[in-house]
Design a protein around this motif. Structure first.
Motif: not given
Length: 248
Positions: A155-167, A144-149, A139-141
Protein backbone atom coordinates in the motif's frame (compact mmCIF):
# COMPACT_ATOMS: atom_id res chain seq x y z
CA UNK A 1 8.94 -9.74 4.00
CA UNK A 2 8.80 -9.79 0.21
CA UNK A 3 6.16 -7.06 0.23
CA UNK A 4 8.81 -4.57 1.37
CA UNK A 5 10.76 -4.99 -1.87
CA UNK A 6 8.41 -2.67 -3.84
CA UNK A 7 8.95 0.01 -1.20
CA UNK A 8 12.73 -0.31 -1.49
CA UNK A 9 12.54 -0.25 -5.30
CA UNK A 10 10.22 2.77 -5.26
CA UNK A 11 12.47 4.88 -3.01
CA UNK A 12 15.63 3.80 -4.85
CA UNK A 13 14.15 4.72 -8.23
CA UNK A 14 12.49 7.98 -7.20
CA UNK A 15 15.22 9.50 -5.03
CA UNK A 16 18.51 7.64 -5.57
CA UNK A 17 18.72 7.06 -9.32
CA UNK A 18 18.14 3.30 -8.94
CA UNK A 19 21.23 2.93 -6.77
CA UNK A 20 21.68 -0.68 -5.59
CA UNK A 21 23.22 0.66 -2.39
CA UNK A 22 19.75 1.56 -1.12
CA UNK A 23 18.69 -2.09 -0.93
CA UNK A 24 22.08 -3.15 0.44
CA UNK A 25 21.95 -0.42 3.09
CA UNK A 26 18.41 -1.37 4.06
CA UNK A 27 19.42 -5.03 4.37
CA UNK A 28 22.37 -4.38 6.66
CA UNK A 29 20.41 -1.90 8.76
CA UNK A 30 17.82 -4.63 9.26
CA UNK A 31 20.54 -7.10 10.28
CA UNK A 32 22.02 -4.55 12.69
CA UNK A 33 18.55 -3.95 14.14
CA UNK A 34 18.28 -7.64 15.03
CA UNK A 35 21.67 -7.71 16.75
CA UNK A 36 21.15 -4.43 18.62
CA UNK A 37 17.66 -5.45 19.71
CA UNK A 38 19.00 -8.73 21.08
CA UNK A 39 21.71 -6.93 23.06
CA UNK A 40 19.28 -4.37 24.49
CA UNK A 41 16.51 -6.81 25.37
CA UNK A 42 19.00 -9.16 27.02
CA UNK A 43 19.70 -6.42 29.57
CA UNK A 44 16.04 -6.05 30.58
CA UNK A 45 14.47 -8.03 33.41
CA UNK A 46 12.05 -10.19 31.33
CA UNK A 47 14.92 -11.45 29.15
CA UNK A 48 17.65 -11.88 31.76
CA UNK A 49 19.01 -15.24 32.83
CA UNK A 50 20.51 -18.19 31.08
CA UNK A 51 19.40 -18.66 27.48
CA UNK A 52 16.92 -21.45 26.88
CA UNK A 53 18.23 -24.36 24.78
CA UNK A 54 17.24 -24.00 21.16
CA UNK A 55 17.04 -26.97 18.86
CA UNK A 56 15.97 -26.78 15.24
CA UNK A 57 15.63 -29.81 13.05
CA UNK A 58 16.68 -29.01 9.51
CA UNK A 59 15.26 -30.98 6.58
CA UNK A 60 17.66 -32.74 4.22
CA UNK A 61 18.84 -30.39 1.51
CA UNK A 62 18.48 -31.36 -2.14
CA UNK A 63 18.40 -29.69 -5.50
CA UNK A 64 14.99 -28.18 -6.25
CA UNK A 65 13.02 -29.66 -9.09
CA UNK A 66 11.37 -27.67 -11.85
CA UNK A 67 7.94 -28.79 -10.64
CA UNK A 68 8.57 -27.51 -7.11
CA UNK A 69 9.95 -24.22 -8.40
CA UNK A 70 6.92 -23.65 -10.62
CA UNK A 71 4.58 -24.63 -7.78
CA UNK A 72 6.14 -22.11 -5.39
CA UNK A 73 6.12 -19.42 -8.08
CA UNK A 74 2.43 -20.08 -8.75
CA UNK A 75 1.46 -20.06 -5.06
CA UNK A 76 3.25 -16.81 -4.32
CA UNK A 77 2.18 -15.16 -7.55
CA UNK A 78 -1.46 -16.13 -7.06
CA UNK A 79 -1.30 -14.92 -3.45
CA UNK A 80 -0.13 -11.50 -4.63
CA UNK A 81 -2.75 -11.38 -7.39
CA UNK A 82 -5.49 -12.04 -4.82
CA UNK A 83 -4.10 -9.38 -2.51
CA UNK A 84 -3.72 -6.88 -5.37
CA UNK A 85 -7.28 -7.54 -6.53
CA UNK A 86 -8.85 -7.19 -3.08
CA UNK A 87 -7.02 -5.40 -0.27
CA UNK A 88 -4.75 -3.21 -2.40
CA UNK A 89 -7.45 -2.33 -4.95
CA UNK A 90 -10.06 -1.47 -2.33
CA UNK A 91 -7.56 0.55 -0.28
CA UNK A 92 -6.45 2.48 -3.38
CA UNK A 93 -10.08 3.34 -4.16
CA UNK A 94 -10.62 4.51 -0.57
CA UNK A 95 -7.48 6.65 -0.72
CA UNK A 96 -8.51 8.20 -4.03
CA UNK A 97 -12.05 8.90 -2.79
CA UNK A 98 -10.82 10.29 0.52
CA UNK A 99 -8.43 12.66 -1.27
CA UNK A 100 -11.09 14.04 -3.62
CA UNK A 101 -14.02 14.42 -1.19
CA UNK A 102 -13.81 17.39 1.14
CA UNK A 103 -14.10 21.13 1.35
CA UNK A 104 -13.33 23.17 -1.75
CA UNK A 105 -14.21 26.86 -2.16
CA UNK A 106 -16.27 26.75 1.00
CA UNK A 107 -18.46 23.84 -0.07
CA UNK A 108 -18.30 20.15 0.83
CA UNK A 109 -18.42 17.60 -1.95
CA UNK A 110 -16.46 15.70 -4.56
CA UNK A 111 -14.06 17.51 -6.83
CA UNK A 112 -10.84 16.57 -8.57
CA UNK A 113 -9.53 20.00 -7.50
CA UNK A 114 -10.09 19.43 -3.79
CA UNK A 115 -6.86 20.35 -1.94
CA UNK A 116 -5.46 17.35 -0.12
CA UNK A 117 -5.17 19.31 3.12
CA UNK A 118 -8.94 20.04 3.17
CA UNK A 119 -10.04 16.60 2.03
CA UNK A 120 -11.40 13.94 4.37
CA UNK A 121 -8.16 12.01 4.03
CA UNK A 122 -6.14 15.14 4.73
CA UNK A 123 -8.02 15.94 7.93
CA UNK A 124 -7.36 12.48 9.35
CA UNK A 125 -3.71 12.42 8.29
CA UNK A 126 -2.95 15.93 9.55
CA UNK A 127 -3.73 14.82 13.08
CA UNK A 128 -0.90 12.25 12.94
CA UNK A 129 1.56 14.04 10.63
CA UNK A 130 3.24 15.96 13.46
CA UNK A 131 4.39 12.66 14.95
CA UNK A 132 6.62 12.01 11.93
CA UNK A 133 7.96 15.57 11.58
CA UNK A 134 11.17 14.79 13.56
CA UNK A 135 11.78 11.92 11.14
CA UNK A 136 11.65 14.23 8.11
CA UNK A 137 8.36 13.13 6.55
CA UNK A 138 5.73 14.93 8.58
CA UNK A 139 3.44 15.61 5.63
CA UNK A 140 0.00 14.27 4.81
CA UNK A 141 1.03 12.03 1.90
CA UNK A 142 3.86 10.25 3.73
CA UNK A 143 1.68 9.89 6.83
CA UNK A 144 -1.10 8.24 4.84
CA UNK A 145 1.45 5.93 3.17
CA UNK A 146 2.88 4.91 6.56
CA UNK A 147 -0.51 4.21 8.11
CA UNK A 148 -1.75 2.30 5.07
CA UNK A 149 1.48 0.30 5.15
CA UNK A 150 0.11 -1.35 8.29
CA UNK A 151 -2.67 -2.83 6.13
CA UNK A 152 -0.19 -4.15 3.55
CA UNK A 153 3.31 -2.92 2.74
CA UNK A 154 2.39 -2.80 -0.95
CA UNK A 155 0.00 0.00 0.00
CA UNK A 156 2.96 2.35 0.49
CA UNK A 157 3.67 2.30 -3.24
CA UNK A 158 -0.06 2.49 -4.00
CA UNK A 159 -0.52 5.63 -1.88
CA UNK A 160 2.37 7.45 -3.53
CA UNK A 161 1.05 6.33 -6.90
CA UNK A 162 -2.28 8.01 -6.16
CA UNK A 163 -1.16 11.06 -4.18
CA UNK A 164 2.46 11.66 -5.22
CA UNK A 165 5.48 12.09 -2.94
CA UNK A 166 4.80 15.53 -1.49
CA UNK A 167 8.26 17.03 -1.95
CA UNK A 168 10.38 14.79 0.25
CA UNK A 169 14.15 15.14 0.10
CA UNK A 170 16.45 12.17 -0.42
CA UNK A 171 17.29 12.15 3.30
CA UNK A 172 13.61 12.26 4.25
CA UNK A 173 12.86 9.46 1.80
CA UNK A 174 15.59 7.24 3.24
CA UNK A 175 14.35 7.93 6.77
CA UNK A 176 10.84 7.04 5.60
CA UNK A 177 12.12 3.83 4.04
CA UNK A 178 13.94 2.69 7.18
CA UNK A 179 10.95 3.44 9.40
CA UNK A 180 8.61 1.42 7.22
CA UNK A 181 11.06 -1.47 7.00
CA UNK A 182 11.61 -1.72 10.76
CA UNK A 183 8.18 -0.81 12.14
CA UNK A 184 5.30 -3.18 12.83
CA UNK A 185 4.45 -5.42 9.86
CA UNK A 186 1.08 -5.69 8.11
CA UNK A 187 -2.10 -6.82 9.85
CA UNK A 188 -1.68 -10.38 8.57
CA UNK A 189 1.77 -10.65 10.14
CA UNK A 190 0.48 -9.13 13.37
CA UNK A 191 -2.12 -11.89 13.46
CA UNK A 192 0.66 -14.45 13.00
CA UNK A 193 2.56 -12.89 15.91
CA UNK A 194 -0.55 -13.19 18.06
CA UNK A 195 -0.96 -16.87 17.18
CA UNK A 196 2.69 -17.69 17.82
CA UNK A 197 2.95 -15.83 21.13
CA UNK A 198 -0.53 -16.79 22.29
CA UNK A 199 -0.56 -13.66 24.45
CA UNK A 200 -2.16 -10.29 23.81
CA UNK A 201 0.29 -8.62 26.20
CA UNK A 202 3.41 -9.97 24.48
CA UNK A 203 1.93 -9.23 21.06
CA UNK A 204 1.33 -5.61 22.10
CA UNK A 205 4.90 -5.45 23.43
CA UNK A 206 6.34 -6.85 20.19
CA UNK A 207 4.43 -4.39 18.00
CA UNK A 208 5.17 -1.44 20.31
CA UNK A 209 8.86 -2.32 20.43
CA UNK A 210 9.10 -2.57 16.65
CA UNK A 211 7.43 0.81 16.15
CA UNK A 212 9.48 2.47 18.89
CA UNK A 213 12.75 1.03 17.62
CA UNK A 214 11.93 2.07 14.04
CA UNK A 215 11.10 5.59 15.24
CA UNK A 216 14.40 5.88 17.12
CA UNK A 217 16.50 4.61 14.17
CA UNK A 218 14.77 6.92 11.68
CA UNK A 219 15.14 9.85 14.07
CA UNK A 220 18.89 9.21 14.34
CA UNK A 221 19.29 8.88 10.56
CA UNK A 222 17.38 12.05 9.72
CA UNK A 223 18.58 14.29 12.54
CA UNK A 224 22.25 13.39 12.18
CA UNK A 225 21.89 13.69 8.43
CA UNK A 226 20.58 17.23 8.91
CA UNK A 227 23.48 18.07 11.24
CA UNK A 228 26.12 16.68 8.88
CA UNK A 229 24.70 18.59 5.91
CA UNK A 230 24.49 21.83 7.91
CA UNK A 231 20.72 22.13 7.50
CA UNK A 232 19.98 21.80 11.20
CA UNK A 233 18.12 25.04 12.11
CA UNK A 234 15.64 24.08 14.83
CA UNK A 235 16.71 20.48 14.30
CA UNK A 236 19.61 21.05 16.70
CA UNK A 237 17.35 19.77 19.48
CA UNK A 238 16.55 16.69 17.43
CA UNK A 239 20.26 16.18 16.84
CA UNK A 240 20.90 16.22 20.57
CA UNK A 241 18.14 13.63 21.06
CA UNK A 242 19.65 11.49 18.30
CA UNK A 243 23.08 11.59 19.96
CA UNK A 244 21.51 10.65 23.31
CA UNK A 245 19.79 7.67 21.66
CA UNK A 246 23.13 6.47 20.27
CA UNK A 247 24.84 6.89 23.64
CA UNK A 248 22.05 5.00 25.41
Amino acid sequence: CGAKLPVIALIAAAFFDNSPLVAVGAYFIGMAAIVISGIMLKKTRPFMGDPAPFVMELPPYHMPTIVNILRVMWERGWSFIKKAGTIILISSIVIWAGSTIGWSDGTFGWSADTPLETSILGYFATGAAWLFAPLGFGNVKATVATLMGLVAKEEVAAVFGVLGFGGMSALSAFSFLIFNLLCAPCFAAMGAIKREMNSARWTAFAISYQCGFAYAVSLVIYQLGMLFTGNYGWHIAGGVVAILIICA
